[in-house]
Design an enzyme around this catalytic site. Structure first.
Site, PDB file in Angstrom:
ATOM      1  N   ARG A 112       0.818  -1.220   0.000  1.00  0.00           N
ATOM      2  CA  ARG A 112       0.000   0.000   0.000  1.00  0.00           C
ATOM      3  C   ARG A 112       0.845   1.260   0.000  1.00  0.00           C
ATOM      4  O   ARG A 112       0.382   2.330  -0.403  1.00  0.00           O
ATOM      5  CB  ARG A 112      -0.986  -0.042   1.166  1.00  0.00           C
ATOM      6  CG  ARG A 112      -2.098  -1.059   0.947  1.00  0.00           C
ATOM      7  CD  ARG A 112      -2.952  -1.225   2.188  1.00  0.00           C
ATOM      8  NE  ARG A 112      -2.238  -1.862   3.265  1.00  0.00           N
ATOM      9  CZ  ARG A 112      -2.242  -3.179   3.499  1.00  0.00           C
ATOM     10  NH1 ARG A 112      -2.945  -3.984   2.743  1.00  0.00           N
ATOM     11  NH2 ARG A 112      -1.532  -3.690   4.492  1.00  0.00           N
TER      12      ARG A 112
ATOM     13  N   GLU B 173       6.062 -11.087  14.844  1.00  0.00           N
ATOM     14  CA  GLU B 173       5.561 -11.685  16.083  1.00  0.00           C
ATOM     15  C   GLU B 173       5.837 -13.193  16.068  1.00  0.00           C
ATOM     16  O   GLU B 173       6.310 -13.764  17.045  1.00  0.00           O
ATOM     17  CB  GLU B 173       4.062 -11.412  16.217  1.00  0.00           C
ATOM     18  CG  GLU B 173       3.582 -11.575  17.633  1.00  0.00           C
ATOM     19  CD  GLU B 173       2.090 -11.292  17.767  1.00  0.00           C
ATOM     20  OE1 GLU B 173       1.583 -11.529  18.866  1.00  0.00           O
ATOM     21  OE2 GLU B 173       1.458 -10.865  16.788  1.00  0.00           O
TER      22      GLU B 173
HETATM   23  P1  5GP Z   1       3.889  -2.725  11.570  1.00  0.00           P
HETATM   24  O1  5GP Z   1       5.124  -3.299  10.949  1.00  0.00           O
HETATM   25  O2  5GP Z   1       4.062  -1.249  11.902  1.00  0.00           O
HETATM   26  O3  5GP Z   1       3.387  -3.524  12.716  1.00  0.00           O
HETATM   27  O4  5GP Z   1       2.730  -2.837  10.490  1.00  0.00           O
HETATM   28  C1  5GP Z   1       2.625  -1.902   9.463  1.00  0.00           C
HETATM   29  C2  5GP Z   1       2.585  -2.586   8.138  1.00  0.00           C
HETATM   30  O5  5GP Z   1       1.543  -3.536   8.106  1.00  0.00           O
HETATM   31  C3  5GP Z   1       2.314  -1.588   7.042  1.00  0.00           C
HETATM   32  O6  5GP Z   1       3.054  -1.918   5.874  1.00  0.00           O
HETATM   33  C4  5GP Z   1       0.823  -1.696   6.811  1.00  0.00           C
HETATM   34  O7  5GP Z   1       0.494  -1.633   5.438  1.00  0.00           O
HETATM   35  C5  5GP Z   1       0.434  -3.049   7.381  1.00  0.00           C
HETATM   36  N1  5GP Z   1      -0.698  -2.969   8.322  1.00  0.00           N
HETATM   37  C6  5GP Z   1      -0.756  -3.462   9.581  1.00  0.00           C
HETATM   38  N2  5GP Z   1      -1.957  -3.248  10.129  1.00  0.00           N
HETATM   39  C7  5GP Z   1      -2.681  -2.584   9.213  1.00  0.00           C
HETATM   40  C8  5GP Z   1      -4.027  -2.040   9.202  1.00  0.00           C
HETATM   41  O8  5GP Z   1      -4.815  -2.118  10.156  1.00  0.00           O
HETATM   42  N3  5GP Z   1      -4.405  -1.397   8.075  1.00  0.00           N
HETATM   43  C9  5GP Z   1      -3.581  -1.262   6.999  1.00  0.00           C
HETATM   44  N4  5GP Z   1      -4.037  -0.600   5.925  1.00  0.00           N
HETATM   45  N5  5GP Z   1      -2.325  -1.767   6.977  1.00  0.00           N
HETATM   46  C10 5GP Z   1      -1.882  -2.410   8.072  1.00  0.00           C
END
Ligand code: 5GP
Length: 171
Positions: A58, A95
């Protein structure tokens, strides 16, 4: 503009117990998406950037549109095995298990000023890995911009010392 009105939450996606913030209605809106790109472009502290880098998948939507708006190139940071030719890879812990991201060799010159974008900041693991990878190839990352940030999952803490910004925040 209230970009939040275009964001919807989807319970139990991609698995049970997860509340997913879906930004596709924002990206799909003829009113919201151009305004989103314009808002980010206008908020940048400098226009002298070499590239926008975006995180699969995205981050490509926001990043490529923003690069086009700024009149500069877009560089993708992809999951392992997707980019042809010589790449630099970086593995990071999830995780459960680990993931590997990659960037093409030579896509970003040493010292090039880069803006990193992704759609959403949660735990910060993905963004930290992307920032580490960009630093390894010698990029000068100006800042990282997220469309949305989930507060309380430790993302900001994990990215402490890095300049980050989010347009929308959720508790
Ligand atoms: P993080 O590594 O910060 O835990 O997760 C962020 C990454 O996972 C981003 O690349 C994002 O696109 C995706 N992601 C995790 N949770 C969500 C969510 O609730 N909505 C969206 N659109 N992307 C998420």
């Amino acid at each position: 503009m209230d970009f939040g009105k275009y964001v919807r939450t989807v319970p139990d996606f991609p698995k049970k117990g997860i509340l997913f913030y879906d930004l596709m209605p924002l990206f799909g809106s003829s009113e919201g998406f151009p305004r989103l790109i314009e808002t980010i472009a206008e908020s940048l502290p400098t226009k002298t950037l070499a590239h926008v880098a975006g995180i699969e998948a995205r981050g490509f939507i926001v990043g490529a549109a923003l690069a086009n708006r700024l009149g500069i190139g877009f560089v993708p940071i992809r999951k392992k095995g997707k980019l042809p030719g010589a790449v630099r890879e970086l593995s990071y812990a999830l995780e459960y298990g680990q993931d590997t991201i990659a960037i093409q060799d030579g896509a970003i010159g040493k010292g090039a000023r880069v803006l990193l974008v992704d759609d959403l900041l949660a735990t910060g693991g993905t963004a930290k890995a992307a920032l580490d990878l960009l630093e390894q190839v010698g990029a000068d990352v100006l800042e990282t911009v997220f469309v949305a940030e989930l507060i309380g999952l430790g993302g900001r803490e994990r990215l402490a010392g890095r300049k980050i910004r989010s347009l929308l925040t959720y508790h």
